[in-house]
Design an enzyme around this catalytic site. Structure first.
Site, PDB file in Angstrom:
ATOM      1  N   LYS B 122       1.094  -1.212  -0.180  1.00  0.00           N
ATOM      2  CA  LYS B 122      -0.003  -0.194   0.097  1.00  0.00           C
ATOM      3  C   LYS B 122       1.337   1.369   0.098  1.00  0.00           C
ATOM      4  CE  LYS B 122      -4.076  -1.317   0.854  1.00  0.00           C
ATOM      5  NZ  LYS B 122      -5.409  -1.829   2.149  1.00  0.00           N
ATOM      6  N   ASN B 123       2.088   1.374  -0.780  1.00  0.00           N
ATOM      7  CA  ASN B 123       3.097   2.226  -0.599  1.00  0.00           C
ATOM      8  C   ASN B 123       2.806   3.519  -1.576  1.00  0.00           C
ATOM      9  OD1 ASN B 123       5.594   3.877  -0.924  1.00  0.00           O
ATOM     10  ND2 ASN B 123       6.399   2.838   1.335  1.00  0.00           N
TER      11      ASN B 123
END
Lengths: 318, 324
Positions: B122-123
């Site tokens: 999710k970065n």
């Protein structure tokens, strides 16, 4: 948490939770240090929450202002923490925080505004930093910050609005960039920015209002996209958007309130993303702010466009 | 979006492992560097109890940053910082600066980035890193398969889909995309991102003609029949309904909705699309039918949004009044 507990807002417990965040985090130190680049954001959510719930705690004004200023770079931008590179989102959080402390005069408005305005592209969009990522979050941050600093003349507002319009989809929602999936958080960025720019004429209120209203799930909570799970933070992104376009009565306040209250931790205080999950400062702020929008529990009124307490905003934007 | 605030158990454990950490004083080639401690001021606002090896890595990182040293050891150190905290955007920026200064093979870098990407789905920074690199290499070879791998793990990963959209458009890689969305919808017909991508591909490669429109309405109908309460499929259908050009276009839509309503008389999605299509038809009769459905919504089928349906009804009543 018990099923049948009386639904109440644990104001005192939340205040205690927020003030003790730093001490809390020592147990969780591994988890906390990976968020060290978000310190500025965490500061905004924490102080924002404390102001919303009308906490009587000491907000450590001197320390915070000193911290904020030490995150500023020579080019005017702010990093997320000391030693972190400047970026649009951290700069916005810094402006919001200083605003909440009534300390905007502690920084050079011209310098910060120059940093922000030089990140605008020819098509009206904004970069997040020198390295060029484009996303309407940055449009929102830029428009909001510059309006607070009264320096919107440094950007092309017309183009800024038109770029946001390009991110509008046929379902009435907005994505991060043109053609991206409609997503509630990006809807907030678009609607907030267009509201601030006084360009709500660019969107279709009824169509968008319906898309937003559809985010409310049977549990009362909002999801961010169709067929996804609800999350307390969407209470803010969606409800504030609905207020801005004057369609807030298209959702059930009663059910949303119940959902937010269910997400509280009645032992440690704070609010989590879903019932039963761990509290965090981010959800504590946005859950409280959404309750405030609905006029519950005599919380401090929050402006839906700027996500700042109304009485504080009045000092800056008469 | 900001789910990194809630750390997973396993991530916490892996950070607590020392990973055979070698103190800098024992590393050769670092003797000249004076570590720069974090300056939180005399009374830190939010003091943190960092693990000791984290402190050392960051002190040395700050030292190189302050000199803007774009070197091999800088590159290696950026990897170490990213390993401790993949969301540290300063580390990523510094890494890129080193990569470009050292004229490194960016294709190899993309392979490395894929590994990190899988560990941190999710970065934002990882995706932005990929884009920055691909903008330089102009070679999208690894990208679609990487996006597909990430979507395999999290089918609605916003960054993955956004990146895919960009790659497809930038490098003209449209062929195969429509079929790809179908593969995903077969796995999960509620995947809103896949529906969105399908709409994007079909409406952006060429302007869609009536044949495409008809085919896609039929496509959506099949999925609706399998799961009538799937908002994503109905929203997809609505997208094509909005493009309706002639009154006859509405017949198929109405047939579909009525079919669903036979089995599920309170299906709010079918009722909503019916309202839209009656409104589109715009005859006195069709508008009156739309008004009736709004009442149904208010009273039974979508009570939570009663005020919306009241508003809609008022609108339609007015249109019906003046319609031929």
């Amino acid at each position: 948490m018990e099923e049948n507990k009386t639904l109440q807002f644990y104001q005192e417990k939340h205040s205690h939770y927020l003030i003790n965040l730093d001490k809390e985090q020592e147990k969780d130190s591994i988890g906390y240090f990976t968020n060290e680049h978000l310190r500025m954001g965490a500061g905004y959510w924490c102080i924002g929450a404390l102001l919303t719930i009308k906490s009587q705690e000491d907000l450590q004004r001197e320390k915070m202002i000193s911290f904020i200023k030490s995150c500023q770079h020579p080019n005017g931008g702010f990093g997320g923490n000391i030693g972190h590179d400047p970026c649009m989102t951290s700069t916005h959080y810094a402006v919001l925080l200083l605003c909440m402390y009534d300390a905007l005069n502690e920084i050079d408005h011209e310098l910060v505004s120059s940093y922000i305005s030089h990140l605008q592209n020819k098509d009206g969009s904004f970069n997040g930093d020198e390295w060029g990522e484009v996303d309407i979050r940055f449009s929102y941050c830029a428009v909001s910050s510059l309006t607070i600093l009264q320096k919107t003349n440094k950007i092309d507002c017309e183009k800024a609005a038109l770029f946001i319009d390009q991110c509008q989809n046929s379902d009435g929602g907005f994505g991060a960039v043109p053609n991206a999936e409609s997503h509630a958080a990006y809807v907030f960025c678009a609607v907030g920015a267009l509201g601030i720019l006084k360009r709500l004429d660019l969107l279709e209120r009824d169509r968008l209002g319906q898309w937003l209203a559809q985010r409310q799930t049977p549990s009362g909570g909002f999801n961010g996209r169709p067929e996804k799970l609800p999350d307390v933070c969407y209470s803010w992104w969606i409800l504030s958007s609905m207020f801005i376009i004057e369609r807030q009565n298209w959702c059930s306040f009663e059910k949303l309130t119940k959902y937010i209250l269910d997400c509280q931790d009645d032992e440690t205080g704070g609010i989590g993303d879903r019932p039963g999950n761990m509290s965090d400062v981010f959800h504590t702020y946005f859950g409280s702010a959404a309750l405030s929008l609905m006029g519950k529990y005599e919380l401090a009124p929050i402006d839906p466009k700027f996500a700042l307490p109304v009485d504080i905003l009045k000092k800056v934007i008469p | 979006l900001l789910s990194l605030l809630a750390m997973e158990e396993e991530d916490r454990d892996s950070l607590e492992e020392e990973h055979e950490f070698v103190p800098f004083r024992e590393r050769s080639g670092w003797e000249d560097v004076v570590p720069v401690p974090q300056d939180d001021g005399p009374t830190p606002v939010v003091p943190i109890a960092y693990p000791p090896h984290f402190v050392e890595v960051m002190d040395y990182f700050r030292a190189l940053l302050s000199k803007d040293e774009r070197s091999e050891r800088g590159l290696a150190l950026s990897e170490e910082v990213i390993g401790l905290n993949a969301a540290n955007y300063t580390a990523w920026q510094f890494r890129r600066a080193c990569l470009y200064a050292l004229n490194k093979d960016l294709h190899e870098e993309l392979k490395w980035a894929s590994q990190i990407g899988k560990e941190n789905p999710k970065n934002y920074q990882i995706w932005h890193h990929r884009r920055a690199l691909v903008e330089k290499t102009r070679d999208p070879a690894q990208e679609l398969s990487f996006c597909a791998e990430m979507v395999e793990e999290d089918s609605k990963n916003y960054h993955a889909w956004s990146h895919r959209q960009w790659i497809v458009k930038e490098f003209d890689l449209w062929s195969g995309e429509v079929d790809y969305t179908e593969t995903l919808l077969e796995k999960d017909l509620r995947n809103n991102s896949a529906w969105n991508h399908r709409f994007y591909v079909l409406t952006h490669q060429y302007p869609p003609d009536e044949a495409v429109r008809k085919a896609e309405i039929a496509f959506a109908s099949r999925y609706i029949q399998r799961a009538p309460n799937n908002e994503s499929a109905w929203n997809y259908l609505k997208g094509w309904v909005r493009m309706a050009e002639s009154p006859r276009s509405y017949d198929t839509i109405q047939e579909l909705c009525n079919g669903v309503l036979q089995e599920y008389p309170d299906c709010r999605f079918a009722l909503s699309v019916l309202v839209d299509s009656f409104e589109g038809e715009h005859t006195k009769l069709s508008l009156e039918k739309a008004v009736e459905i709004c009442t149904h919504m208010v009273e039974r089928a979508d009570v939570m949004r009663a005020k919306y349906w009241n508003h809609r009804r008022q609108n339609l009543e007015e249109k019906a009044r003046v319609a031929p």
